[in-house]
Design a protein around this motif. Structure first.
Motif, PDB file in Angstrom:
ATOM      1  N   ALA A   8       1.252  -1.486  -0.121  1.00  0.00           N
ATOM      2  CA  ALA A   8       0.080  -0.316   0.252  1.00  0.00           C
ATOM      3  C   ALA A   8       1.202   0.950  -0.129  1.00  0.00           C
ATOM      4  N   PRO A   9       1.867   1.273   0.314  1.00  0.00           N
ATOM      5  CA  PRO A   9       3.090   3.335   0.784  1.00  0.00           C
ATOM      6  C   PRO A   9       3.508   3.175  -0.548  1.00  0.00           C
ATOM      7  N   LEU A  10       3.119   1.990  -1.423  1.00  0.00           N
ATOM      8  CA  LEU A  10       4.196   2.014  -2.870  1.00  0.00           C
ATOM      9  C   LEU A  10       3.866   3.025  -3.691  1.00  0.00           C
ATOM     10  N   GLU A  24      10.328  -1.480   0.903  1.00  0.00           N
ATOM     11  CA  GLU A  24      11.219  -1.491   0.014  1.00  0.00           C
ATOM     12  C   GLU A  24      10.076  -1.598  -1.416  1.00  0.00           C
ATOM     13  N   THR A  25      11.129  -0.756  -1.629  1.00  0.00           N
ATOM     14  CA  THR A  25      10.400  -0.571  -3.415  1.00  0.00           C
ATOM     15  C   THR A  25      11.067  -0.941  -4.305  1.00  0.00           C
ATOM     16  N   PRO A  26      10.639  -2.399  -4.739  1.00  0.00           N
ATOM     17  CA  PRO A  26      11.524  -3.103  -6.450  1.00  0.00           C
ATOM     18  C   PRO A  26      11.098  -2.197  -7.765  1.00  0.00           C
ATOM     19  N   ASP A  38       6.335  11.956  -6.622  1.00  0.00           N
ATOM     20  CA  ASP A  38       6.226  13.085  -7.259  1.00  0.00           C
ATOM     21  C   ASP A  38       5.652  13.306  -5.748  1.00  0.00           C
ATOM     22  N   ARG A  39       6.605  14.075  -5.070  1.00  0.00           N
ATOM     23  CA  ARG A  39       5.623  14.618  -3.672  1.00  0.00           C
ATOM     24  C   ARG A  39       5.902  16.310  -4.256  1.00  0.00           C
ATOM     25  N   PRO A  40       5.728  16.821  -4.808  1.00  0.00           N
ATOM     26  CA  PRO A  40       6.545  18.287  -4.954  1.00  0.00           C
ATOM     27  C   PRO A  40       6.220  19.494  -3.510  1.00  0.00           C
ATOM     28  N   TRP A  46      10.244  12.186   8.072  1.00  0.00           N
ATOM     29  CA  TRP A  46      11.649  12.305   6.285  1.00  0.00           C
ATOM     30  C   TRP A  46      11.445  11.086   6.339  1.00  0.00           C
ATOM     31  N   ILE A  47      12.306  11.157   5.134  1.00  0.00           N
ATOM     32  CA  ILE A  47      13.092   9.746   4.271  1.00  0.00           C
ATOM     33  C   ILE A  47      14.577   9.389   4.532  1.00  0.00           C
ATOM     34  N   ILE A  48      14.583   8.339   4.603  1.00  0.00           N
ATOM     35  CA  ILE A  48      16.205   8.267   4.802  1.00  0.00           C
ATOM     36  C   ILE A  48      15.817   7.203   2.969  1.00  0.00           C
ATOM     37  N   PHE A  82      11.455  13.574  -6.439  1.00  0.00           N
ATOM     38  CA  PHE A  82      10.491  13.600  -7.214  1.00  0.00           C
ATOM     39  C   PHE A  82      11.808  12.482  -7.788  1.00  0.00           C
ATOM     40  N   TYR A  83      11.744  11.524  -7.552  1.00  0.00           N
ATOM     41  CA  TYR A  83      12.925  10.761  -8.352  1.00  0.00           C
ATOM     42  C   TYR A  83      11.927   8.939  -8.784  1.00  0.00           C
ATOM     43  N   GLY A  84      12.498   8.586  -9.410  1.00  0.00           N
ATOM     44  CA  GLY A  84      12.347   7.229 -10.392  1.00  0.00           C
ATOM     45  C   GLY A  84      13.751   6.381 -10.590  1.00  0.00           C
ATOM     46  N   LYS A  93      16.084  -0.488  -7.570  1.00  0.00           N
ATOM     47  CA  LYS A  93      15.703  -1.715  -6.181  1.00  0.00           C
ATOM     48  C   LYS A  93      15.907  -0.461  -4.777  1.00  0.00           C
ATOM     49  N   HIS A  94      15.425   0.219  -3.565  1.00  0.00           N
ATOM     50  CA  HIS A  94      15.347   0.686  -2.644  1.00  0.00           C
ATOM     51  C   HIS A  94      14.709   0.768  -1.647  1.00  0.00           C
ATOM     52  N   GLN A  95      15.373   0.557   0.027  1.00  0.00           N
ATOM     53  CA  GLN A  95      14.494   0.333   0.417  1.00  0.00           C
ATOM     54  C   GLN A  95      14.784   1.466   1.024  1.00  0.00           C
TER      55      GLN A  95
HETATM   56  C1  FCB Z   1       6.815   4.994  -1.319  1.00  0.00           C
HETATM   57  C2  FCB Z   1       7.952   4.774  -2.494  1.00  0.00           C
HETATM   58  C3  FCB Z   1       9.168   5.633  -2.010  1.00  0.00           C
HETATM   59  C4  FCB Z   1       9.586   6.136  -0.116  1.00  0.00           C
HETATM   60  C5  FCB Z   1       8.202   6.225   0.282  1.00  0.00           C
HETATM   61  C6  FCB Z   1       7.815   7.240   1.361  1.00  0.00           C
HETATM   62  O1  FCB Z   1       6.251   5.182  -1.961  1.00  0.00           O
HETATM   63  O2  FCB Z   1       8.079   4.100  -3.219  1.00  0.00           O
HETATM   64  O3  FCB Z   1      10.459   5.692  -2.755  1.00  0.00           O
HETATM   65  O4  FCB Z   1       9.332   7.807  -0.865  1.00  0.00           O
HETATM   66  O5  FCB Z   1       6.851   5.840  -0.580  1.00  0.00           O
END
Ligand code: FCB
Length: 296
Positions: A8-10, A24-26, A38-40, A46-48, A82-84, A93-95
């Motif tokens: 869901a958070p992806l 994790e967003t693969p 894209d969240r202007p 915060w995000i790491i 703003f990343y992809g 793939k990022h966490q």
């Molecule tokens: C997800 C994204 C990830 C990060 C989190 C907060 O939807 O894939 O990169 O921004 O939200």
């Protein structure tokens, strides 16, 4: 299609109301999640972000830069996202961990490289990368565990603090040509120990004995590495914990002060008011997640 809790958070519409949440967003070309995040106006937290495979890209204009395995981004609250996936890479793939930092983390929330409001550092050594990745995984696991309880949030924050301390150390050591002022392993160990024991009655003496370090070294090095005196750091941690209990529990303020490690109730109230610009009672009224029809 059934969207699972982890997925869901992806998706862009997810509200991120949690205190701390990881995932994790693969991203796979033309398949999974292959859109730009894209969240202007940024996020309310915060995000790491750690790249584990493939290549990512931040921004599309002249500020753009790429992310490879081991690169870490730290995006402050309200800074735009703003990343992809980088178009020539089949995947990215990022966490990530979304979090609300406590005040005493201030010194850890920056890297040397700041690209238009976003901090970046790189974990070059394979050993450090594996360690940091496994810590991310621990937080991800806790975020979706079925028998989640309140302490899981504390544990996640504790692990995240370990990640930030390690990144701070690597950032000064590996990404700088000027003489590094390093956060050494001993200080990391001490900060982690304190993060578990801060609600106990502690003195410099007790800590120095438990951590096997002289009192003088402990106080001077702690201040140098953590940016504030030891006892103040502990008090701030206790305060953050008390604030959390005020939000989520219905115990009396006196009990909460005690649980957080304050022996003097009056001192707690004064200290709280000074930091939060409101009394514990007012803070609870505004932020409690508990039904207030039955206050204690
Ligand atoms: C997800 C994204 C990830 C990060 C989190 C907060 O939807 O894939 O990169 O921004 O939200």
């Amino acid at each position: 299609m059934q969207i699972t809790k982890n997925e869901a958070p992806l998706f862009p519409e997810y509200p991120f109301k949690e205190y701390i949440l990881a995932g994790e967003t693969p991203i796979i070309a033309e398949k999974n999640y292959d859109w730009w995040i894209d969240r202007p106006h940024g996020m309310d937290g915060w995000i790491i972000n750690l790249t584990i495979e493939g290549t990512g890209q931040v921004w599309k204009d002249e500020r753009r830069f790429l992310l490879q395995q081991g690169d870490i981004l730290l995006i402050p609250e309200s800074a735009s996202h703003f990343y992809g996936r980088y178009e020539n890479s089949p995947l990215w793939k990022h966490q990530w961990v979304f979090f609300h930092p406590p005040k005493h983390w201030e010194r850890l929330l920056k890297f040397r490289q700041n690209i238009n409001g976003v901090f970046k550092t790189s974990i070059v050594s394979g050993h450090a990368f594996r360690k940091i990745q496994s810590l991310f995984e621990d937080i991800i696991h806790l975020s979706y565990s079925l028998n989640k309880n309140e302490l899981d949030e504390e544990i996640s924050m504790n692990i995240l603090e370990g990640i930030l301390l390690r990144c701070a150390k690597i950032d000064v050591l590996e990404n700088s040509s000027i003489a590094p002022k390093q956060t050494d392993e001993k200080m990391i160990e001490i900060a982690q120990w304190l993060s578990v024991n801060y609600t106990k009655p502690l003195t410099v003496d007790i800590i120095s004995k438990a951590m096997n370090i002289s009192a003088h070294k402990l106080t001077t090095q702690f201040k140098e590495h953590m940016g504030m005196p030891l006892m103040r750091w502990i008090n701030l941690k206790q305060l953050e914990f008390a604030a959390k209990l005020l939000r989520v529990s219905s115990s009396s303020i006196k009990d909460i002060a005690k649980q957080a490690g304050f022996t003097d109730n009056l001192y707690f109230s004064r200290f709280f008011k000074k930091s939060y610009k409101q009394s514990p009672r007012e803070y609870r009224k505004k932020n409690s997640s508990i039904d207030s029809s039955n206050p204690k």
